[in-house]
Motif scaffolding. Structure first.
Motif, PDB file in Angstrom:
ATOM      1  N   CYS A  75       0.807  -1.202   0.000  1.00 12.66           N
ATOM      2  CA  CYS A  75       0.000   0.000   0.000  1.00 12.66           C
ATOM      3  C   CYS A  75       0.851   1.268   0.000  1.00 12.66           C
ATOM      4  O   CYS A  75       0.322   2.360  -0.118  1.00 12.66           O
ATOM      5  N   CYS A  89      -6.004   1.218   1.807  1.00 14.39           N
ATOM      6  CA  CYS A  89      -6.448  -0.083   2.304  1.00 14.39           C
ATOM      7  C   CYS A  89      -7.957  -0.071   2.491  1.00 14.39           C
ATOM      8  O   CYS A  89      -8.552   0.951   2.818  1.00 14.39           O
ATOM      9  N   CYS A  95      -2.689   0.326   6.675  1.00 17.67           N
ATOM     10  CA  CYS A  95      -1.396   0.210   6.010  1.00 17.67           C
ATOM     11  C   CYS A  95      -0.312   0.170   7.102  1.00 17.67           C
ATOM     12  O   CYS A  95      -0.128   1.157   7.820  1.00 17.67           O
ATOM     13  N   CYS A 102      -1.080  -3.830   3.512  1.00 14.50           N
ATOM     14  CA  CYS A 102      -2.385  -3.745   4.187  1.00 14.50           C
ATOM     15  C   CYS A 102      -2.541  -4.937   5.117  1.00 14.50           C
ATOM     16  O   CYS A 102      -2.409  -6.086   4.688  1.00 14.50           O
TER      17      CYS A 102
END
Length: 103
Positions: A75, A89, A95, A102
């Protein structure tokens, strides 16, 4: 957000208008009961909401132009001391700043 704010403002304005006209009718006609005025209000609100629901605005899956990530995917990227976002996320996940995934 702007369109939903306008919609709420419009609904409130319609409610005040219908309520004020309903009060005038109730004062003029003593046979008109409170249940009938409530039914009129409900019918007006459903008609108003039905008009706006038929416009079918596409639902926004992206928040602020950032795409959604799946759980377990990357992420973010680390650029020296800074961390840049790749994606957002989904609900129920965050994150992780150490793993950049994530979780």
């Amino acid at each position: 957000m702007k369109s939903s704010g306008k919609l709420i403002g419009l609904i409130i304005a319609v409610l005040f208008t219908v309520m004020s006209s309903g009060e005038e009718l109730a004062l003029d006609d003593p046979q008109l009961t409170q249940q009938e005025t409530e039914k009129d209000l409900i019918e007006a609100m459903t008609a108003l909401l039905g008009r706006y629901q038929n416009q079918n605005y596409p639902p926004s899956t992206e928040k602020r132009g950032i795409p959604q990530c799946a759980v377990g995917s990357r992420c973010a990227l680390k650029f020296g001391p800074r961390i840049g976002k790749l994606c957002e996320c989904g609900r129920g996940s965050n994150c992780n700043s150490f793993l950049l995934k994530c979780i």
